[in-house]
Design a protein around this motif. Sequence first.
Motif, mmCIF file in Angstrom:
data_model
loop_
_atom_site.group_PDB
_atom_site.id
_atom_site.type_symbol
_atom_site.label_atom_id
_atom_site.label_comp_id
_atom_site.label_asym_id
_atom_site.label_seq_id
_atom_site.Cartn_x
_atom_site.Cartn_y
_atom_site.Cartn_z
ATOM 1 N N TYR A 171 0.845 -1.179 0.000
ATOM 2 C CA TYR A 171 0.000 0.000 0.000
ATOM 3 C C TYR A 171 0.880 1.229 0.000
ATOM 4 O O TYR A 171 2.053 1.171 0.402
ATOM 5 N N LYS A 172 0.319 2.324 -0.422
ATOM 6 C CA LYS A 172 1.019 3.597 -0.310
ATOM 7 C C LYS A 172 0.873 4.069 1.130
ATOM 8 O O LYS A 172 -0.161 4.582 1.527
ATOM 9 N N THR A 173 1.899 3.845 1.926
ATOM 10 C CA THR A 173 1.819 4.159 3.348
ATOM 11 C C THR A 173 2.702 5.344 3.701
ATOM 12 O O THR A 173 3.764 5.551 3.107
ATOM 13 N N THR B 193 5.304 2.923 8.587
ATOM 14 C CA THR B 193 5.078 1.583 9.131
ATOM 15 C C THR B 193 5.513 1.600 10.588
ATOM 16 O O THR B 193 6.655 1.931 10.900
ATOM 17 N N ARG C 43 -8.493 -2.366 0.020
ATOM 18 C CA ARG C 43 -8.185 -0.965 0.260
ATOM 19 C C ARG C 43 -9.449 -0.255 0.744
ATOM 20 O O ARG C 43 -10.537 -0.500 0.235
ATOM 21 N N MET D 166 -3.399 7.903 1.904
ATOM 22 C CA MET D 166 -2.458 6.965 2.594
ATOM 23 C C MET D 166 -2.757 6.559 4.038
ATOM 24 O O MET D 166 -3.441 7.171 4.750
ATOM 25 N N LEU D 167 -2.167 5.439 4.230
ATOM 26 C CA LEU D 167 -2.414 4.661 5.424
ATOM 27 C C LEU D 167 -1.217 4.662 6.363
ATOM 28 O O LEU D 167 -0.087 4.854 5.933
ATOM 29 N N ILE D 168 -1.523 4.412 7.596
ATOM 30 C CA ILE D 168 -0.489 4.056 8.566
ATOM 31 C C ILE D 168 -0.625 2.546 8.750
ATOM 32 O O ILE D 168 -1.723 2.032 8.855
ATOM 33 N N MET D 169 0.477 1.852 8.783
ATOM 34 C CA MET D 169 0.401 0.404 8.952
ATOM 35 C C MET D 169 1.102 -0.008 10.241
ATOM 36 O O MET D 169 2.256 0.341 10.471
ATOM 37 N N GLY E 105 -3.991 -1.855 8.876
ATOM 38 C CA GLY E 105 -3.973 -0.563 8.201
ATOM 39 C C GLY E 105 -4.879 0.423 8.921
ATOM 40 O O GLY E 105 -5.896 0.050 9.503
ATOM 41 N N LYS F 63 -6.494 4.598 8.686
ATOM 42 C CA LYS F 63 -6.679 5.846 7.959
ATOM 43 C C LYS F 63 -7.463 6.793 8.850
ATOM 44 O O LYS F 63 -8.478 6.404 9.441
#
Length: 436
Positions: A167-169, A172, A243, A372-375, A385, A387
């Motif tokens: 993913y476009k993060t 991490t 997603r 974008m996400l935080i993982m 994930g 958001k």
Amino acid sequence: MASDTSNALNAIGTLIGYIGTEVATDDFFDRLLWPRRAYNGFSFRHAVRMALLMPMGGPLHKAALSTLDGFYKHGLYERGQLGHMLGTAFYRDTKLEYRVHSGGLGPEKEFVRSGLWVKAVMRTPFPRPRKYSEDEEGGLKIKPPVVRQKVCVGHLKLFAIPTGERYKTVATIFDDAGRPTLRTYLALFTTEISAIVISILVATVWKSPFASLWLLPLALKLISTVSAVDREQVLVPSRQAQRPSSLPTVHGNDDKLYEIRNPAGGFAVVEGPDDVVLQFFRHHGHPKRCKIREIIQIGMVVAFTLVFPIGLVCSTLWMNDSLQKIWVGYQLYTTLAMYVYRYAGGRLWATTEEQIGKAFLKAERTNGGEEMLIMLKGPGNTGIGAKLVRTCHGRYGEAKACVEDLIVRQKSTSPGSLSTSSTMCADAPNVETSKR
């Protein structure tokens, strides 16, 4: 017979012990007992302030006794697996409630307990709002209304990433429930750099065995870290990863809304399936009972109650005037450092919560949080994930109405289902931030 200088230094040392022990906070021992979470976000950007403001060589006996009292009240001194750790320095309790909202069902109240994501959302730095807003019809700049109380509403979406898809993060975050890492030990040494330097100075210039006094806190930290209790790690459900932007509007009964209200920290609405969200309200990070490790860590807290008294006795009875000045000066320094740490937000420095909060803020500044996400990395190549979409409000009542409106609209999308639309409140503008 003691010199006048020695008598004066003894009096100053005693006074420092009285004043310093009042300023020490319990979170020093939260860090001691959960070092992985305390230093999970450590980087070289933290190094200077941590080195200057986080030594534990000062008078800490009051905070230590408060921590030990907490263990006693929760029954941790009993034999076997008796007692419970929730609400102690092993595993703090937010004491916040959450309400569950799902299609067709009334809200159910439960407790957040440790609540990693909730604490991170509520402690995410406030964005900078625009000074003016534009009128949609005339294009005129309108000064915003007077702010009575800044309140943020955060809509957090959590979902499983079980397949290791990319993913476009923005960032991490490594799970802080694992064993201490090299980063943890680097952070520990950083916090005691001042003591290490003085210890080397005393050992080389005065050839004194009292140099070991300055190394006691570091030794106790290392023993506690090596003996840290194991904790419940993040669990990633095995469902197919999707997603958030591609999820269908109606996707069954899996996702629910969890509403948390905290007048001091705003509102958080967490959306996601039970098996993803509820672990962070229940057992994630909870210590796995091991009496030997518990005894060792409790013993380290007890040992910290003795560090200052031992130093004071050695200073009074056996140190010469030069060493006394160094010891008293260091105690004064650590006491002043604890004051700064206490009122400069030091309890968050390098923690997982701070790391997540900064990642969310970065997402808002770079792309409005839309992509974008935080993982949170789980075992293997899996993760959780996250958001976050936030709105700011100038009154508590407006924020409360925003949350209620969000919940009503999500529940009314379809009976027994929730929408994944990122729209927040109908009448509330999205958070605006100024890019650095």
